[in-house]
Design a protein around this motif. Sequence first.
Motif, PDB file in Angstrom:
ATOM      1  N   CYS A  29      42.972   3.876  35.275  1.00  0.00           N
ATOM      2  CA  CYS A  29      41.565   3.494  35.496  1.00  0.00           C
ATOM      3  C   CYS A  29      40.851   4.502  36.382  1.00  0.00           C
ATOM      4  N   ARG A  30      41.449   4.831  37.531  1.00  0.00           N
ATOM      5  CA  ARG A  30      40.813   5.783  38.443  1.00  0.00           C
ATOM      6  C   ARG A  30      40.586   7.127  37.772  1.00  0.00           C
ATOM      7  N   ASP A  31      41.609   7.646  37.089  1.00  0.00           N
ATOM      8  CA  ASP A  31      41.487   8.958  36.451  1.00  0.00           C
ATOM      9  C   ASP A  31      40.457   8.945  35.332  1.00  0.00           C
ATOM     10  N   THR A  32      40.372   7.837  34.607  1.00  0.00           N
ATOM     11  CA  THR A  32      39.378   7.721  33.542  1.00  0.00           C
ATOM     12  C   THR A  32      37.967   7.666  34.123  1.00  0.00           C
ATOM     13  N   VAL A  33      37.787   6.935  35.208  1.00  0.00           N
ATOM     14  CA  VAL A  33      36.471   6.887  35.862  1.00  0.00           C
ATOM     15  C   VAL A  33      36.080   8.289  36.324  1.00  0.00           C
ATOM     16  N   LYS A  34      37.006   9.010  36.947  1.00  0.00           N
ATOM     17  CA  LYS A  34      36.719  10.381  37.410  1.00  0.00           C
ATOM     18  C   LYS A  34      36.319  11.283  36.243  1.00  0.00           C
ATOM     19  N   LYS A  35      37.108  11.258  35.163  1.00  0.00           N
ATOM     20  CA  LYS A  35      36.825  12.114  34.013  1.00  0.00           C
ATOM     21  C   LYS A  35      35.502  11.737  33.363  1.00  0.00           C
ATOM     22  N   THR A  36      35.220  10.455  33.302  1.00  0.00           N
ATOM     23  CA  THR A  36      33.951  10.001  32.733  1.00  0.00           C
ATOM     24  C   THR A  36      32.786  10.525  33.565  1.00  0.00           C
ATOM     25  N   PHE A  37      32.888  10.405  34.885  1.00  0.00           N
ATOM     26  CA  PHE A  37      31.828  10.910  35.753  1.00  0.00           C
ATOM     27  C   PHE A  37      31.648  12.413  35.603  1.00  0.00           C
ATOM     28  N   GLU A  38      32.748  13.145  35.555  1.00  0.00           N
ATOM     29  CA  GLU A  38      32.672  14.604  35.388  1.00  0.00           C
ATOM     30  C   GLU A  38      31.992  14.964  34.077  1.00  0.00           C
ATOM     31  N   THR A  39      32.343  14.269  33.004  1.00  0.00           N
ATOM     32  CA  THR A  39      31.748  14.524  31.690  1.00  0.00           C
ATOM     33  C   THR A  39      30.264  14.195  31.695  1.00  0.00           C
ATOM     34  N   ILE A  40      29.920  13.063  32.254  1.00  0.00           N
ATOM     35  CA  ILE A  40      28.521  12.652  32.293  1.00  0.00           C
ATOM     36  C   ILE A  40      27.692  13.641  33.110  1.00  0.00           C
ATOM     37  N   GLU A  41      28.228  14.098  34.230  1.00  0.00           N
ATOM     38  CA  GLU A  41      27.489  15.068  35.055  1.00  0.00           C
ATOM     39  C   GLU A  41      27.295  16.388  34.319  1.00  0.00           C
ATOM     40  N   LYS A  42      28.311  16.845  33.566  1.00  0.00           N
ATOM     41  CA  LYS A  42      28.191  18.085  32.789  1.00  0.00           C
ATOM     42  C   LYS A  42      27.117  17.967  31.721  1.00  0.00           C
ATOM     43  N   LEU A  43      27.091  16.809  31.048  1.00  0.00           N
ATOM     44  CA  LEU A  43      26.155  16.606  29.947  1.00  0.00           C
ATOM     45  C   LEU A  43      24.766  16.202  30.424  1.00  0.00           C
ATOM     46  N   GLY A  44      24.672  15.737  31.671  1.00  0.00           N
ATOM     47  CA  GLY A  44      23.399  15.208  32.141  1.00  0.00           C
ATOM     48  C   GLY A  44      23.017  13.967  31.362  1.00  0.00           C
ATOM     49  N   ALA A  45      24.016  13.231  30.919  1.00  0.00           N
ATOM     50  CA  ALA A  45      23.825  12.069  30.056  1.00  0.00           C
ATOM     51  C   ALA A  45      23.479  10.816  30.857  1.00  0.00           C
ATOM     52  N   PRO A  46      23.980   9.644  30.465  1.00  0.00           N
ATOM     53  CA  PRO A  46      23.534   8.377  31.050  1.00  0.00           C
ATOM     54  C   PRO A  46      23.550   8.364  32.574  1.00  0.00           C
ATOM     55  N   SER A  47      22.632   7.617  33.121  1.00  0.00           N
ATOM     56  CA  SER A  47      22.570   7.547  34.579  1.00  0.00           C
ATOM     57  C   SER A  47      23.148   6.245  35.111  1.00  0.00           C
ATOM     58  N   LYS A  48      23.637   5.364  34.228  1.00  0.00           N
ATOM     59  CA  LYS A  48      24.220   4.093  34.659  1.00  0.00           C
ATOM     60  C   LYS A  48      25.681   4.025  34.235  1.00  0.00           C
ATOM     61  N   PHE A  49      26.525   3.626  35.184  1.00  0.00           N
ATOM     62  CA  PHE A  49      27.941   3.447  34.902  1.00  0.00           C
ATOM     63  C   PHE A  49      28.361   2.092  35.445  1.00  0.00           C
ATOM     64  N   ILE A  50      28.997   1.274  34.600  1.00  0.00           N
ATOM     65  CA  ILE A  50      29.487  -0.036  35.021  1.00  0.00           C
ATOM     66  C   ILE A  50      30.999  -0.049  34.858  1.00  0.00           C
ATOM     67  N   LEU A  51      31.683  -0.350  35.929  1.00  0.00           N
ATOM     68  CA  LEU A  51      33.131  -0.498  35.914  1.00  0.00           C
ATOM     69  C   LEU A  51      33.454  -1.977  36.027  1.00  0.00           C
ATOM     70  N   VAL A  52      34.239  -2.492  35.083  1.00  0.00           N
ATOM     71  CA  VAL A  52      34.736  -3.853  35.213  1.00  0.00           C
ATOM     72  C   VAL A  52      36.037  -3.749  35.980  1.00  0.00           C
TER      73      VAL A  52
END
Length: 173
Positions: A29-52
């Motif tokens: 979970c932690r590693d996936t959240v980190k990778k997701t954030f890194e990808t989103i920041e590179k793409l300048g994509a969505p600005s909202k992230f929800i973690l269950v």
Amino acid sequence: EVEGSRAVVSCLGHVISFQGMYGQPRYLCRDTVKKTFETIEKLGAPSKFILVNTVGVLNPAGDSKRGFLSRLAVSIIEFLIPPARDNKAAAWYLSKDVGTDSAMKWVSVRPCGLLEEEMSDYDVHECSFPGALFNATVSIPNVAHFMCELITNEQKWKEWEGKMPIVVNKDGY
């Protein structure tokens, strides 16, 4: 795929089996959240992230109403069950590493004990409350409704942005 999306929701968790609980990857979970954030920041994509996440994770910003025995129980669970450590690590990554100054905004939803029930009235709490860890429950549709509200209702998003709300059925505690 996150390009063109308004939000990313992560409901990832470990498989409930011996291998899923004690095997690799330990920090899925932690590693996936980190990778997701890194990808989103590179793409300048969505600005909202929800973690269950889970009500078992303490909010690093403060769960002042959680008593000593509840904190002790959480510590023991984290020691014995690797996915509990992973859930904590994912929440702490958001709270401490990403923080609230990032262009990427987040909410870590902490449902109480999940039930397969119909949608009903529910409450959302900013911090833990007596009984939240072991006695409170929430239906899966209520959690889904709250997350949809976060995505579509800007006022609701601003209320919970950068926080770790606990979702519970009104009759669930």
